[in-house]
Design a protein around this motif. Structure first.
Motif, PDB file in Angstrom:
ATOM      1  N   PRO A 254       0.846  -1.215   0.000  1.00  0.00           N
ATOM      2  CA  PRO A 254       0.000   0.000   0.000  1.00  0.00           C
ATOM      3  C   PRO A 254       0.871   1.250   0.000  1.00  0.00           C
ATOM      4  CG  PRO A 254      -0.740  -1.565   1.663  1.00  0.00           C
ATOM      5  CD  PRO A 254       0.581  -2.076   1.157  1.00  0.00           C
ATOM      6  N   ASN A 255       0.267   2.334  -0.418  1.00  0.00           N
ATOM      7  CA  ASN A 255       1.009   3.602  -0.478  1.00  0.00           C
ATOM      8  C   ASN A 255       0.285   4.631   0.393  1.00  0.00           C
ATOM      9  OD1 ASN A 255       2.865   5.567  -1.195  1.00  0.00           O
ATOM     10  ND2 ASN A 255       1.781   6.115  -3.083  1.00  0.00           N
ATOM     11  N   LEU A 256       0.334   4.418   1.697  1.00  0.00           N
ATOM     12  CA  LEU A 256      -0.303   5.322   2.655  1.00  0.00           C
ATOM     13  C   LEU A 256       0.765   5.959   3.526  1.00  0.00           C
ATOM     14  CD1 LEU A 256      -3.416   3.280   3.886  1.00  0.00           C
ATOM     15  CD2 LEU A 256      -3.340   5.083   2.167  1.00  0.00           C
ATOM     16  N   ALA A 257       0.575   7.239   3.832  1.00  0.00           N
ATOM     17  CA  ALA A 257       1.507   7.955   4.698  1.00  0.00           C
ATOM     18  C   ALA A 257       1.044   7.843   6.150  1.00  0.00           C
ATOM     19  CB  ALA A 257       1.588   9.425   4.296  1.00  0.00           C
ATOM     20  N   PHE A 288      -4.574   6.365  11.563  1.00  0.00           N
ATOM     21  CA  PHE A 288      -3.665   5.340  12.087  1.00  0.00           C
ATOM     22  C   PHE A 288      -4.277   3.947  11.935  1.00  0.00           C
ATOM     23  CE2 PHE A 288      -0.689   7.715  15.263  1.00  0.00           C
ATOM     24  CZ  PHE A 288      -0.146   8.393  14.193  1.00  0.00           C
ATOM     25  N   ASP A 289      -5.572   3.840  12.249  1.00  0.00           N
ATOM     26  CA  ASP A 289      -6.242   2.541  12.118  1.00  0.00           C
ATOM     27  C   ASP A 289      -6.232   2.072  10.668  1.00  0.00           C
ATOM     28  OD1 ASP A 289      -6.778   2.587  14.820  1.00  0.00           O
ATOM     29  OD2 ASP A 289      -8.821   3.354  14.593  1.00  0.00           O
ATOM     30  N   ALA A 290      -6.476   3.009   9.736  1.00  0.00           N
ATOM     31  CA  ALA A 290      -6.462   2.647   8.316  1.00  0.00           C
ATOM     32  C   ALA A 290      -5.071   2.216   7.870  1.00  0.00           C
ATOM     33  CB  ALA A 290      -6.954   3.832   7.476  1.00  0.00           C
ATOM     34  N   VAL A 291      -4.040   2.919   8.328  1.00  0.00           N
ATOM     35  CA  VAL A 291      -2.658   2.567   7.983  1.00  0.00           C
ATOM     36  C   VAL A 291      -2.303   1.193   8.543  1.00  0.00           C
ATOM     37  CG1 VAL A 291      -0.247   3.139   8.442  1.00  0.00           C
ATOM     38  CG2 VAL A 291      -1.840   4.932   7.713  1.00  0.00           C
ATOM     39  N   ALA A 292      -2.664   0.956   9.812  1.00  0.00           N
ATOM     40  CA  ALA A 292      -2.355  -0.334  10.432  1.00  0.00           C
ATOM     41  C   ALA A 292      -3.032  -1.483   9.691  1.00  0.00           C
ATOM     42  CB  ALA A 292      -2.784  -0.312  11.902  1.00  0.00           C
ATOM     43  N   ARG A 297      -2.526  -6.106   6.718  1.00  0.00           N
ATOM     44  CA  ARG A 297      -3.303  -7.144   6.050  1.00  0.00           C
ATOM     45  C   ARG A 297      -2.458  -8.062   5.175  1.00  0.00           C
ATOM     46  NH1 ARG A 297      -6.145  -4.326   2.727  1.00  0.00           N
ATOM     47  NH2 ARG A 297      -7.423  -3.411   4.370  1.00  0.00           N
ATOM     48  N   PRO A 298      -1.594  -7.546   4.275  1.00  0.00           N
ATOM     49  CA  PRO A 298      -0.795  -8.475   3.453  1.00  0.00           C
ATOM     50  C   PRO A 298       0.203  -9.292   4.270  1.00  0.00           C
ATOM     51  CG  PRO A 298      -0.145  -6.192   3.066  1.00  0.00           C
ATOM     52  CD  PRO A 298      -1.388  -6.144   3.859  1.00  0.00           C
ATOM     53  N   LEU A 299       0.719  -8.716   5.349  1.00  0.00           N
ATOM     54  CA  LEU A 299       1.630  -9.486   6.193  1.00  0.00           C
ATOM     55  C   LEU A 299       0.885 -10.606   6.907  1.00  0.00           C
ATOM     56  CD1 LEU A 299       3.699  -6.533   7.712  1.00  0.00           C
ATOM     57  CD2 LEU A 299       4.468  -8.185   5.983  1.00  0.00           C
ATOM     58  N   ARG A 300      -0.334 -10.308   7.369  1.00  0.00           N
ATOM     59  CA  ARG A 300      -1.126 -11.354   8.007  1.00  0.00           C
ATOM     60  C   ARG A 300      -1.489 -12.451   7.014  1.00  0.00           C
ATOM     61  NH1 ARG A 300      -3.671  -6.829  10.272  1.00  0.00           N
ATOM     62  NH2 ARG A 300      -5.413  -7.042   8.789  1.00  0.00           N
ATOM     63  N   GLU A 301      -1.835 -12.044   5.789  1.00  0.00           N
ATOM     64  CA  GLU A 301      -2.207 -13.064   4.800  1.00  0.00           C
ATOM     65  C   GLU A 301      -1.011 -13.942   4.456  1.00  0.00           C
ATOM     66  OE1 GLU A 301      -4.404 -13.562   0.446  1.00  0.00           O
ATOM     67  OE2 GLU A 301      -4.025 -11.567   1.271  1.00  0.00           O
ATOM     68  N   ARG A 302       0.177 -13.355   4.388  1.00  0.00           N
ATOM     69  CA  ARG A 302       1.360 -14.174   4.104  1.00  0.00           C
ATOM     70  C   ARG A 302       1.577 -15.205   5.201  1.00  0.00           C
ATOM     71  NH1 ARG A 302       7.700 -12.166   3.722  1.00  0.00           N
ATOM     72  NH2 ARG A 302       8.452 -13.940   2.481  1.00  0.00           N
ATOM     73  N   ALA A 303       1.422 -14.768   6.464  1.00  0.00           N
ATOM     74  CA  ALA A 303       1.580 -15.714   7.567  1.00  0.00           C
ATOM     75  C   ALA A 303       0.503 -16.793   7.522  1.00  0.00           C
ATOM     76  CB  ALA A 303       1.514 -14.956   8.897  1.00  0.00           C
TER      77      ALA A 303
END
Length: 372
Positions: A254-257, A288-292, A297-303
């Motif tokens: 994602p590209n979020l600041a 912050f919630d949106a960034v988290a 999400r992709p890290l959780r899906e990889r795990a």
């Protein structure tokens, strides 16, 4: 049987902008209902008593103001009960209830300047003043008793006065009281000046109570805002680390600041500015919630894909499918996809689903056309 004493004002739970626990809200609403019923009865009694005095018009404005304040509280309580919905209020609704409890009332006159919590305190102060004035009505007590009541009220005003202007105003009231007392001691008729002083002292005390309550509320809100800002500042480095990890380990992250909390500055001094500051903090909190969620999400899906792949491998070993060269090749492809860094989540998901298809149980079939 000894009659029960007056119902104490309820202690408001939570703070502005937070989802107050349901148990605390239930206790508060029940206590506020009892308080409202008790104060309405007291208002009716005082209104009736004021009508029986020699000069009922002298009490009309105070009675009307107290009733207006009570009605504003009653309206806000009805709205709270509506949102509470017999305990079915979710977190969003309970956060809205905190706004109704700690935010300003939307009624007219003095009630528009205070929160529900402050309005309860102010309403009790108005009732106390009405009780004092009725107890020392000219038709029921002498001038000495009325002067003692005025002196006591001036002392309370002196304790409440916090700034130079208020202290100067209270000092002027004290001078007027001393002058009237001196005239009364000489036998002069002070009925008119004393009545005017009683009204001015009662009005001043009421205004000082409002000011003191607003100062306390502002101090609490500034403290809550500072705590929320500090918690967001503590969370910010964690989100930066999460974003950096996602950019390293995931293809097309994602590209979020991550918002910079320090750019909001310090907690402002006035109530209106604090309300706006808290709203900006809430906006940062939602960001912050949106960034988290976006970076996590992709890290959780990889795990999850890793865990799913190993579970499927165990199932393949159990049903004998792992003996197939095609199945073993499918496992190698899926394993390579989920372990490669950066990981292409879409491709890894495809290979794991393909391996799941390859490792499914093959149903057993008897000889074609066989019958029993």
């Amino acid at each position: 049987m000894t009659p029960a004493g007056p119902v104490d004002p309820p202690r408001a739970p939570g703070r502005l902008g937070e989802a107050i626990p349901a148990a605390d809200l239930l206790t508060y609403l029940a206590a506020l209902e009892r308080w409202a019923a008790d104060r309405r009865s007291e208002l009716d009694r005082l209104d009736s008593a004021s009508r029986q005095t020699d000069k009922p018009e002298a009490f009309t404005s105070d009675v009307v103001l107290a009733m207006t304040m009570w009605q504003a509280i009653r309206g806000r309580l009805d709205r709270l009960v509506e949102i509470w919905d017999s305990g079915r209020a979710d977190a969003v609704a309970r956060e809205q209830m905190s706004q109704l409890i700690w935010g300003r009332l939307d009624a007219g006159r003095a009630s528009a300047l205070v929160s529900l919590v402050e309005a309860v305190t102010l309403c009790d102060a108005m009732l106390d003043q009405l009780r004092d004035r009725l107890a020392f009505d000219p038709g029921a007590a002498d001038e000495a008793a009325r002067l003692r009541a005025v002196r006591a009220a001036v002392v309370r005003c002196e304790d409440l006065a916090a700034d130079g202007d208020a202290q100067a105003h209270v000092a002027a009231l004290r001078a007027r009281e001393q002058g009237i007392s001196a005239q009364a001691a000489r036998g002069a008729d002070v009925t008119g000046p004393l009545g005017e002083l009683e009204v001015d002292v009662a009005t001043t005390e009421r205004d000082l109570i409002v000011d003191a309550s607003q100062r306390r509320t502002l101090a609490r809100q500034r403290s809550d805002a500072a705590a929320l800002r500090d918690s967001l500042e503590e969370r910010e480095p964690t989100l930066h680390s999460l974003a950096d990890r996602c950019r390293r380990e995931i293809v097309d992250p994602p590209n979020l600041a991550v918002p910079d909390v320090s750019r909001l500055g310090d907690v402002p001094p006035t109530r209106t500015e604090v309300d706006a500051f808290v709203e900006r903090l809430r906006t940062v909190q939602r960001a912050f919630d949106a960034v988290a969620d976006a970076y996590g999400r992709p890290l959780r899906e990889r795990a999850e894909l890793r865990y799913r792949l190993e579970r499927l491998r165990g199932a393949a070993d159990a049903n004998g499918r792992s003996a197939s060269l095609t199945v073993r090749s499918g496992y190698d492809e899926a394993r390579d996809a989920v372990e490669r860094t950066p990981c292409d989540i879409v491709l890894a998901r495809f290979y794991v689903e393909q391996y799941e298809f390859l490792t499914r149980d093959v149903p057993a079939h008897g000889p074609k056309g066989a019958t029993r």
